[in-house]
Each structure stands twice: as C-alpha cells, then as structure tokens.
Design a protein around this motif. Structure first.
Motif: not given
Ligand code: ADP
Ligand code: ZN
Length: 432
Positions: A212, A234, A323
């Motif tokens: 990340g 993520d 995201k």
C-alpha cells in the motif's frame, strides 16, 4: 478457514457497530472541543456545540478539516493531549510537498498496531510466519506500523526498511520470509531483481504480500502475484489517521475493510462537500473516534473511492472501500480531459509491458502534451519499435480519448522505486 485478529469487532453486527461508533463519537467530539482550540473555533464558527452531536447521524454537522488546516495548525495546533503524554511523532512522506506531523500516545500506537495486526492476520499471518517489512522506517508510517502489527501477531519480524534490494532477496531466501510488506512499486522491483539474480519463485517461501501507501491497479496486482508467486493484498492509511491499517484487504481481494471501530468513513462530493450515499464515487473523509493525541474529525483525505456494505465472503462486516483511484489532486487535466495515472498503468500492463513508466505532461504553444515513456520488454527488438509505439499510443487513446506520444525506452532505464513511486512529471506547473 478465515482467521480474524479481533473476531468480535471484525464480524460485529451493523447495529452493535453503530452503537459503538455513536458512543465513541460523542466522547471524541467532547474531547476535541475541550482540548483543541483550533477545532473548537471551527465548530463555534459553524455554530455547532458538542451537545449537538448525539450519534453518527449528526456527523455531517461537524466542520471538515483539510490539509490546509494541518499546515496552519503546524506543529501543535491540533494536539489534544499534553506533550508529556505523547510518546511518538510520525510525519507524511511529503508526496504533495506539505509535511504533516502527527502525534501518538501509547494508546494511539497500540490501536494503530492493532489495526495492522488485523491486516496481517487477514492475509493468513500467524506466529509461524516470517514477516519482512521493507517499507521505509523512520518518520514515514509504513515501516513502524507494519513492524508493530507483525510483533503483535507474533511473526518473526525482519525490519529491513527499503533499499539494498539484493540483500532483501538474500534475507528473504536465507530466513524463509513468508509475508512481504512494502509499496507495490517496490514489490514489483523486488520481483524483477529476484529473476535478474537467476532465481525463480521456487527459491523463496513468500506466500502473501501487504502492499500500500500508493495507488496500484488490478493489472499491477496480477503482475506482482506472478513475479513473486504470492497473493498480493492492499492496505491503506495515511499519517493523519495514524498510518497504514485504516483499511485492509481480506481473502476476497475486492476492496479494503475499514476499521470502523476506530475510523468512521464518509464519501463526499469534493466540490460541494455534500455527503454521498454508499456506492457513489467521491472524496473519502475520516473521523477518528478513538485516537487521543491527534484525533482529526471529518478529515478530507482527497482520496477518491467508493464505499460498499455488500456482504463479504470472509465474514467480516466492516464496510469496504474500493482501491483509491488516486488523489483528487493526482488527477491530470490534459486538453480538458480528466486523466488518472492509474488508467495509463492499466493499459500499459494489459499491453504486456512491465509497470516501469513515466508520464510527462507539458504545455507547448498553449496546447497540452502527454508523453509516456515505457520500457521495452527485454525480448522486444528495436525493429518493430515504431509500430509498437504506435499501437500502444492507440491503446492509450482508446482508454483516455486523447493521443499521447509513446516512447519505448531501453529495459531498466526508468528509475525503480524503493518507496512511493514518482510516475508523473507535470511541467505545466513550472510555467504557471
Ligand atoms: P503523503 O501524503 O506525503 O504521501 P502519507 O504517507 O501519509 O503521506 O500517505 C497517505 C496517502 O497515500 C493516502 O492519502 C493515499 O493517497 C495514499 N495511499 C495510501 N495507501 C494507499 C493504497 N493502498 N492505495 C492507494 N493510495 C494509497
Ligand atoms: Zn472481506
């Protein structure tokens, strides 16, 4: 079987979570109003008193905080505890040029590390794992956050920090690292170096990565998963809300669960500030309801994403965020068209290129120019260069609606990133 770090919280019913948030929000607003003059003034200007905030339904009444406020209040203006009770500061990596200093009490550090422990557990981490942390250590939150989370889970922690990539791989092999934590651009570089050193994924034991601190596409995920032979997850966070671990991905890999017991998310229209319903794209806003030293209320992240309460196969009930497609200020407006660097990344990887590229925007004779440099694949010959550049330019045009100039450059000629990658140079700003 899915594992949880804190099953009670991570699978709590919506009603119970709301109750917990309501209680914590009311107490937090009071704490901030009493201790942070800067925010008290903002509330007074808006005519809001702590008593007006009785539950999360009243959240929208509170004033926003922005990065500009953090700059105005630098360094101590938003501190809500005496310095004698603070034990740590961290600072932003300065991607957008303006540094932010955040303060932590021991309680704040504990809750932050706890969030990171949830992320590590969600990717299958246990005390049997060897967790290699190659986020930068120091003022940047990446290294310290994941390091703390890894300790909590009981993993054997390798506090590598970033850089010295061949040594990273040597340790990874010698000590049998199973979990890798770093930026996705560094993970991609580590994968490339592994193969350059003559190894394959059979020579390492990695099974999962937690990546990340910068935007990355699904195509990038596939590329990293292949080169390192892992599942790539993520993780999201920002210094202002503590650091990584505000949200994390689970086995479903379709977005990140937000640790709602600590951070209440909202999505707003970045232009009007109006709160948008779940499912709409907008700017993510966080209210920290448990932090003591640096408790930001309604902090505008400038990250654009979508929230979803769709049931997740992992069993967690925590709301999910997509995201982030980039910060609102990452968006380039080129010849009047909105362009996110991630759209270009998607095309490049889809067309079979590695994620090593540089986007340059300029203005020549009052007209915007877009140049994309991307490395040739090692097996590509110079012969078809022009045709390859042309077909890539066409693919980008199809996605964006504007034509770039594409330059296929020599393999390994674009600087690799060990932290957050710099993929865009906008020279127009220099002329302004
Ligand atoms: P800086 O603002 O200097 O980069 P931080 O290190 O605190 O400081 O970075 C936080 C920002 O990084 C977030 O606001 C977001 O834009 C970006 N970010 C963090 N994690 C992710 C992620 N998983 N995906 C996309 N962007 C991310
Ligand atoms: Zn899930």
């Amino acid at each position: 079987m899915e594992r949880y770090w804190n099953k009670e919280i991570e699978t709590m019913s919506r009603e119970d979570m709301k109750k917990l948030q309501d209680e914590r929000l009311v107490a937090q607003v009071k704490h901030v109003y009493e201790n942070v003059e800067y925010y008290r003034n903002l509330m007074d200007e808006k005519g809001v008193k702590p008593e007006d905030i009785k539950s999360t339904e009243d959240l929208h009444k509170l004033p926003f905080l922005t990065k500009a406020d953090l700059r105005d209040a630098y360094p101590y203006g938003l501190l809500a505890k005496p310095l004698s009770e603070c034990v740590r500061i961290q600072s932003t990596s300065g991607t957008t040029g303006r540094r932010v200093v955040a303060f932590y009490t021991q309680h704040d550090i504990d809750l932050w590390e706890d969030c990171c422990a949830r992320a590590i557990t969600a990717v299958g981490g246990t005390n049997e794992d060897v967790c290699q942390v190659c986020y930068g250590y120091g003022l940047f939150t990446g290294g310290p956050g994941l390091n703390g989370g890894s300790h909590k889970v009981g993993c054997l922690t390798l506090p590598m920090s970033s850089g010295n990539t061949e040594r990273q791989i040597q340790f990874m092999r010698d000590l049998g690292s199973t979990i890798l934590c770093c930026t996705p651009s560094y993970a991609s570089y580590i994968g490339e170096t592994l193969h350059d050193m003559g190894y394959t994924t059979d020579d390492i034991k990695l099974k999962a990565g937690i990546f990340g601190a910068e935007p990355w596409t699904e195509e990038m995920r596939k590329s990293i998963e292949k080169s390192l032979g892992i599942k790539a997850y993520d993780i999201y966070g920002l210094t202002e809300t503590s650091g990584p671990g505000v949200s994390f991905e689970c086995s479903e890999q379709t977005g990140m669960h937000i640790n709602e017991d600590h951070f209440i998310p909202e999505i707003i229209n970045p232009e009007t500030g109006e709160v948008l319903p779940d499912g709409e794209v907008g700017e993510l806003v966080f209210t920290s309801i448990t932090k003591e030293a640096f408790p930001l209320l309604r902090y505008r992240t400038r990250d654009l994403c979508v929230l979803s309460r769709k049931k997740c196969s992992c069993g967690r009930t925590l709301i999910k965020m997509s995201k982030p497609m980039g910060r609102s200020d990452d968006m380039l407006i080129i010849r009047g068209v909105n362009v996110f660097p991630s759209q270009i990344e998607t095309v490049l990887i889809e067309q079979g290129y590695a994620p090593n590229y540089l986007i340059e925007v300029d203005r020549v004779n009052h007209s915007d120019t877009l140049d994309i440099s991307v490395e040739m694949n090692p097996e590509q010959s110079e012969d078809g260069l022009k045709e390859n550049e042309k077909s890539l330019a066409e693919a980008v045009k199809k996605m964006l609606g504007i034509s770039p100039r594409v330059h296929l450059v020599q393999p390994k000629s674009i600087t690799r990133s060990e932290g957050k990658a710099v993929r865009v140079i906008d020279r127009r700003k220099l002329h302004d």
